[in-house]
Structure formats: C-alpha cells, structure tokens
Scaffold this motif. Structure first.
Motif, PDB file in Angstrom:
ATOM      1  N   GLY A 140     -10.432  13.955   0.221  1.00 24.25           N
ATOM      2  CA  GLY A 140      -9.830  15.392   0.721  1.00 24.25           C
ATOM      3  C   GLY A 140      -8.778  15.273   1.597  1.00 24.25           C
ATOM      4  O   GLY A 140      -7.918  16.410   1.705  1.00 24.25           O
ATOM      5  N   ASP A 141      -8.854  14.307   2.592  1.00 22.01           N
ATOM      6  CA  ASP A 141      -8.030  14.400   3.517  1.00 22.01           C
ATOM      7  C   ASP A 141      -7.507  12.967   3.940  1.00 22.01           C
ATOM      8  O   ASP A 141      -8.192  11.854   3.653  1.00 22.01           O
ATOM      9  CB  ASP A 141      -8.233  14.838   4.808  1.00 22.01           C
ATOM     10  CG  ASP A 141      -9.548  14.182   5.358  1.00 22.01           C
ATOM     11  OD1 ASP A 141      -9.230  13.041   6.389  1.00 22.01           O
ATOM     12  OD2 ASP A 141     -10.852  14.430   5.148  1.00 22.01           O
ATOM     13  N   VAL A 142      -6.312  12.694   4.479  1.00 19.86           N
ATOM     14  CA  VAL A 142      -5.799  11.127   4.552  1.00 19.86           C
ATOM     15  C   VAL A 142      -6.537  10.339   5.509  1.00 19.86           C
ATOM     16  O   VAL A 142      -6.685   9.172   5.489  1.00 19.86           O
ATOM     17  CB  VAL A 142      -4.172  11.305   4.789  1.00 19.86           C
ATOM     18  CG1 VAL A 142      -3.782  11.751   6.148  1.00 19.86           C
ATOM     19  CG2 VAL A 142      -3.533   9.790   4.575  1.00 19.86           C
ATOM     20  N   GLU A 143      -6.814  11.196   6.738  1.00 19.16           N
ATOM     21  CA  GLU A 143      -7.553  10.348   7.671  1.00 19.16           C
ATOM     22  C   GLU A 143      -8.754   9.703   7.340  1.00 19.16           C
ATOM     23  O   GLU A 143      -9.057   8.613   7.618  1.00 19.16           O
ATOM     24  CB  GLU A 143      -7.676  10.951   9.215  1.00 19.16           C
ATOM     25  CG  GLU A 143      -6.578  11.219   9.901  1.00 19.16           C
ATOM     26  CD  GLU A 143      -5.517  12.526   9.330  1.00 19.16           C
ATOM     27  OE1 GLU A 143      -6.021  13.157   8.418  1.00 19.16           O
ATOM     28  OE2 GLU A 143      -4.399  12.586   9.924  1.00 19.16           O
ATOM     29  N   THR A 144      -9.710  10.395   6.788  1.00 23.41           N
ATOM     30  CA  THR A 144     -11.022  10.156   6.136  1.00 23.41           C
ATOM     31  C   THR A 144     -10.661   8.716   4.873  1.00 23.41           C
ATOM     32  O   THR A 144     -11.491   7.822   5.317  1.00 23.41           O
ATOM     33  CB  THR A 144     -11.705  10.922   5.324  1.00 23.41           C
ATOM     34  OG1 THR A 144     -12.147  12.144   6.372  1.00 23.41           O
ATOM     35  CG2 THR A 144     -12.994  10.614   4.901  1.00 23.41           C
ATOM     36  N   LEU A 145      -9.962   9.231   4.292  1.00 26.47           N
ATOM     37  CA  LEU A 145      -9.577   8.249   3.247  1.00 26.47           C
ATOM     38  C   LEU A 145      -8.843   6.861   3.696  1.00 26.47           C
ATOM     39  O   LEU A 145      -9.458   5.734   3.376  1.00 26.47           O
ATOM     40  CB  LEU A 145      -8.298   8.585   2.316  1.00 26.47           C
ATOM     41  CG  LEU A 145      -7.783   7.723   1.236  1.00 26.47           C
ATOM     42  CD1 LEU A 145      -9.038   7.433   0.278  1.00 26.47           C
ATOM     43  CD2 LEU A 145      -6.649   8.285   0.333  1.00 26.47           C
ATOM     44  N   MET A 146      -8.082   6.843   4.730  1.00 25.84           N
ATOM     45  CA  MET A 146      -7.718   5.439   5.536  1.00 25.84           C
ATOM     46  C   MET A 146      -8.680   4.881   5.956  1.00 25.84           C
ATOM     47  O   MET A 146      -9.013   3.548   6.223  1.00 25.84           O
ATOM     48  CB  MET A 146      -6.530   5.778   6.370  1.00 25.84           C
ATOM     49  CG  MET A 146      -5.149   6.143   5.759  1.00 25.84           C
ATOM     50  SD  MET A 146      -4.033   6.478   6.862  1.00 25.84           S
ATOM     51  CE  MET A 146      -3.474   5.126   7.559  1.00 25.84           C
ATOM     52  N   ALA A 193      -5.393  13.489  -0.835  1.00 25.01           N
ATOM     53  CA  ALA A 193      -4.862  12.356  -0.063  1.00 25.01           C
ATOM     54  C   ALA A 193      -5.187  11.080  -1.320  1.00 25.01           C
ATOM     55  O   ALA A 193      -6.305  11.009  -1.789  1.00 25.01           O
ATOM     56  CB  ALA A 193      -5.463  11.757   0.971  1.00 25.01           C
ATOM     57  N   THR A 194      -4.348  10.347  -1.391  1.00 28.26           N
ATOM     58  CA  THR A 194      -4.324   9.200  -2.378  1.00 28.26           C
ATOM     59  C   THR A 194      -3.973   7.964  -1.569  1.00 28.26           C
ATOM     60  O   THR A 194      -3.129   8.211  -0.654  1.00 28.26           O
ATOM     61  CB  THR A 194      -3.697   9.342  -3.695  1.00 28.26           C
ATOM     62  OG1 THR A 194      -2.206   9.338  -3.303  1.00 28.26           O
ATOM     63  CG2 THR A 194      -4.162  10.432  -4.584  1.00 28.26           C
ATOM     64  N   LEU A 195      -4.502   6.686  -1.976  1.00 26.47           N
ATOM     65  CA  LEU A 195      -4.178   5.416  -1.427  1.00 26.47           C
ATOM     66  C   LEU A 195      -4.050   4.362  -2.559  1.00 26.47           C
ATOM     67  O   LEU A 195      -5.165   4.539  -3.324  1.00 26.47           O
ATOM     68  CB  LEU A 195      -5.220   5.195  -0.367  1.00 26.47           C
ATOM     69  CG  LEU A 195      -4.676   3.575   0.430  1.00 26.47           C
ATOM     70  CD1 LEU A 195      -5.410   4.001   1.984  1.00 26.47           C
ATOM     71  CD2 LEU A 195      -5.182   2.253  -0.154  1.00 26.47           C
ATOM     72  N   GLY A 232       0.899  -1.097  -0.060  1.00 24.70           N
ATOM     73  CA  GLY A 232      -0.086   0.017  -0.068  1.00 24.70           C
ATOM     74  C   GLY A 232       0.760   1.318  -0.111  1.00 24.70           C
ATOM     75  O   GLY A 232       2.033   1.070   0.525  1.00 24.70           O
ATOM     76  N   ARG A 233       0.163   2.263  -0.609  1.00 24.05           N
ATOM     77  CA  ARG A 233       1.127   3.503  -0.626  1.00 24.05           C
ATOM     78  C   ARG A 233       0.146   4.586  -0.441  1.00 24.05           C
ATOM     79  O   ARG A 233      -1.093   4.780  -1.142  1.00 24.05           O
ATOM     80  CB  ARG A 233       1.745   3.667  -2.182  1.00 24.05           C
ATOM     81  CG  ARG A 233       2.241   5.331  -2.181  1.00 24.05           C
ATOM     82  CD  ARG A 233       2.912   5.499  -3.570  1.00 24.05           C
ATOM     83  NE  ARG A 233       3.290   6.659  -3.724  1.00 24.05           N
ATOM     84  CZ  ARG A 233       2.692   8.129  -3.870  1.00 24.05           C
ATOM     85  NH1 ARG A 233       1.543   7.825  -4.302  1.00 24.05           N
ATOM     86  NH2 ARG A 233       3.380   9.285  -3.937  1.00 24.05           N
ATOM     87  N   ILE A 234       0.233   5.433   0.705  1.00 22.62           N
ATOM     88  CA  ILE A 234      -0.529   6.348   1.099  1.00 22.62           C
ATOM     89  C   ILE A 234       0.224   7.746   0.764  1.00 22.62           C
ATOM     90  O   ILE A 234       1.448   7.870   1.179  1.00 22.62           O
ATOM     91  CB  ILE A 234      -0.899   6.255   2.446  1.00 22.62           C
ATOM     92  CG1 ILE A 234      -1.629   5.252   2.603  1.00 22.62           C
ATOM     93  CG2 ILE A 234      -1.785   7.422   2.848  1.00 22.62           C
ATOM     94  CD1 ILE A 234      -1.734   4.700   4.031  1.00 22.62           C
ATOM     95  N   PHE A 235      -0.440   8.856   0.089  1.00 20.56           N
ATOM     96  CA  PHE A 235       0.128   9.989   0.066  1.00 20.56           C
ATOM     97  C   PHE A 235      -0.861  11.005   0.180  1.00 20.56           C
ATOM     98  O   PHE A 235      -1.849  11.113   0.040  1.00 20.56           O
ATOM     99  CB  PHE A 235       0.805  10.190  -1.442  1.00 20.56           C
ATOM    100  CG  PHE A 235       1.134  11.448  -1.898  1.00 20.56           C
ATOM    101  CD1 PHE A 235       2.675  11.748  -1.578  1.00 20.56           C
ATOM    102  CD2 PHE A 235       0.546  12.441  -2.427  1.00 20.56           C
ATOM    103  CE1 PHE A 235       2.913  13.125  -1.762  1.00 20.56           C
ATOM    104  CE2 PHE A 235       1.058  13.751  -2.797  1.00 20.56           C
ATOM    105  CZ  PHE A 235       2.496  14.024  -2.291  1.00 20.56           C
ATOM    106  N   ARG A 236      -0.160  12.222   0.858  1.00 21.23           N
ATOM    107  CA  ARG A 236      -1.179  13.336   1.227  1.00 21.23           C
ATOM    108  C   ARG A 236      -0.282  14.685   0.934  1.00 21.23           C
ATOM    109  O   ARG A 236       0.949  14.658   1.198  1.00 21.23           O
ATOM    110  CB  ARG A 236      -1.668  13.288   2.440  1.00 21.23           C
ATOM    111  CG  ARG A 236      -0.819  13.692   3.520  1.00 21.23           C
ATOM    112  CD  ARG A 236      -1.600  14.293   4.738  1.00 21.23           C
ATOM    113  NE  ARG A 236      -0.482  14.660   5.670  1.00 21.23           N
ATOM    114  CZ  ARG A 236      -0.974  15.403   6.930  1.00 21.23           C
ATOM    115  NH1 ARG A 236      -2.195  15.217   7.354  1.00 21.23           N
ATOM    116  NH2 ARG A 236      -0.061  15.542   7.762  1.00 21.23           N
TER     117      ARG A 236
END
Length: 172
Positions: free
Chosen positions: A85-91, A73-75, A64-68
């Motif tokens: 829009g944000d990494v916490e929501t995405l994860m 934010a992308t995963l 897995g690759r997480i970028f913000r």
C-alpha cells in the motif's frame, strides 16, 4: 555506453519554484543499515502524483525498480515483483531499509516538507545546513547551482548518503 548518457552535459536552468515542478535526477545512494551497507546508482523521476526510482549497478544495469502512486507501491528486483500500500513499508519489507519519499522530494530541493514542522539551521550563505523533520536528521553537505548536491540523512540505525549528480527539469 548509452546508459551513461541519461542527461545532457549542459546544466539545466533551475525553475523559480522547483518544489512545484516535476523533476528527474541522476545520482548515487549509499545505505548503512545496522552496519549492513548497500550502494547503487539512482535515477529518480518525481511527478506530482507518482515516483519512480531505478537502482542501478555500477555499469548502469537496472537492479531494482520502485514505483509508487496514490494507490499502491511496487518493487521489481531479480525477476520478482512485490506490491504494498505504501512505498516505505514495501522497501522496508523487501530491502530492509527505506527512503522517506514523502519528505525526500522536498529535502533534495533544500526545502522542508509542508506536511509537518521542521527544525532548521542555516549556513553563512542562507542555505539549510541541518534540518530535522519527521524523525529524520538531514545534513546538507554540499550545494551546486543553488541546489543540494550531497545530503546525509539519518534516523535510528539507518544512514543514507545521497549524491545528486544531475537534474533534469525537461525530462518528459
């Protein structure tokens, strides 16, 4: 085997003010979310305006690759691409758990985040042993070379153990 050699074996010098310096770290993360357990190797590159986290399988393969950055934010995992829009929501949406990156990049350095109040307890050596901030309880289990090397974070039904094996201050 080169995937295991992300860092040199010699220790790097900790900057005088590490909170103002981009870093890369190599370690492991263990998640317990409502009794569901996950673990992975972790490669985290933190810069002033972005973060990249690589979640690694036991033999170093990226799973897995997480970028913000400031805009999104992308995963990426299992050939799928997710965006929010944000990494916490995405994860939370994709993995069903999240790491609190806004505070975590301070907490791994043994510092409270500057954006909110924190309650702090110190050990006999003056290091933070327990901190509560933004609804998270951060327990500092072990330090090496003046920096935390093992942390336990908890919030509601989510427990995160973070083991930091190596720091890289000159990764660029």
């Amino acid at each position: 085997m080169s995937g295991c050699a992300l860092f040199s074996s010699k220790p790097s010098v900790v900057p005088a003010q590490p909170e103002n310096v981009p870093f890369a770290m190599n370690g492991r993360v263990s998640i317990n979310n409502n009794g569901e357990r996950h673990s992975a190797g972790l490669r985290w590159i933190h810069q002033e305006s972005s973060d990249e986290l690589l979640l690694l399988a036991p033999l170093g393969r990226t799973v897995g690759r997480i970028f913000r950055d400031a805009d999104h934010a992308t995963l990426d995992s299992d050939g799928k691409h997710y965006q929010a829009g944000d990494v916490e929501t995405l994860m939370q949406q994709v993995l069903n758990w999240h790491l609190p990156l806004d505070g975590l990049h301070h907490w791994v350095l043994g510092l409270p985040a500057k954006h909110s109040a924190a309650q702090i307890e110190h050990n006999g050596e003056g290091q933070i042993s327990l901190m509560t901030q933004d609804g998270w309880e951060i327990q500092y289990v072990r330090y090496e070379d003046k920096l935390p090397s093992r942390l336990k974070l908890s919030r509601e039904n989510l427990q995160v153990q973070l083991l930091i094996d190596e720091w890289d201050w000159d990764y660029q």
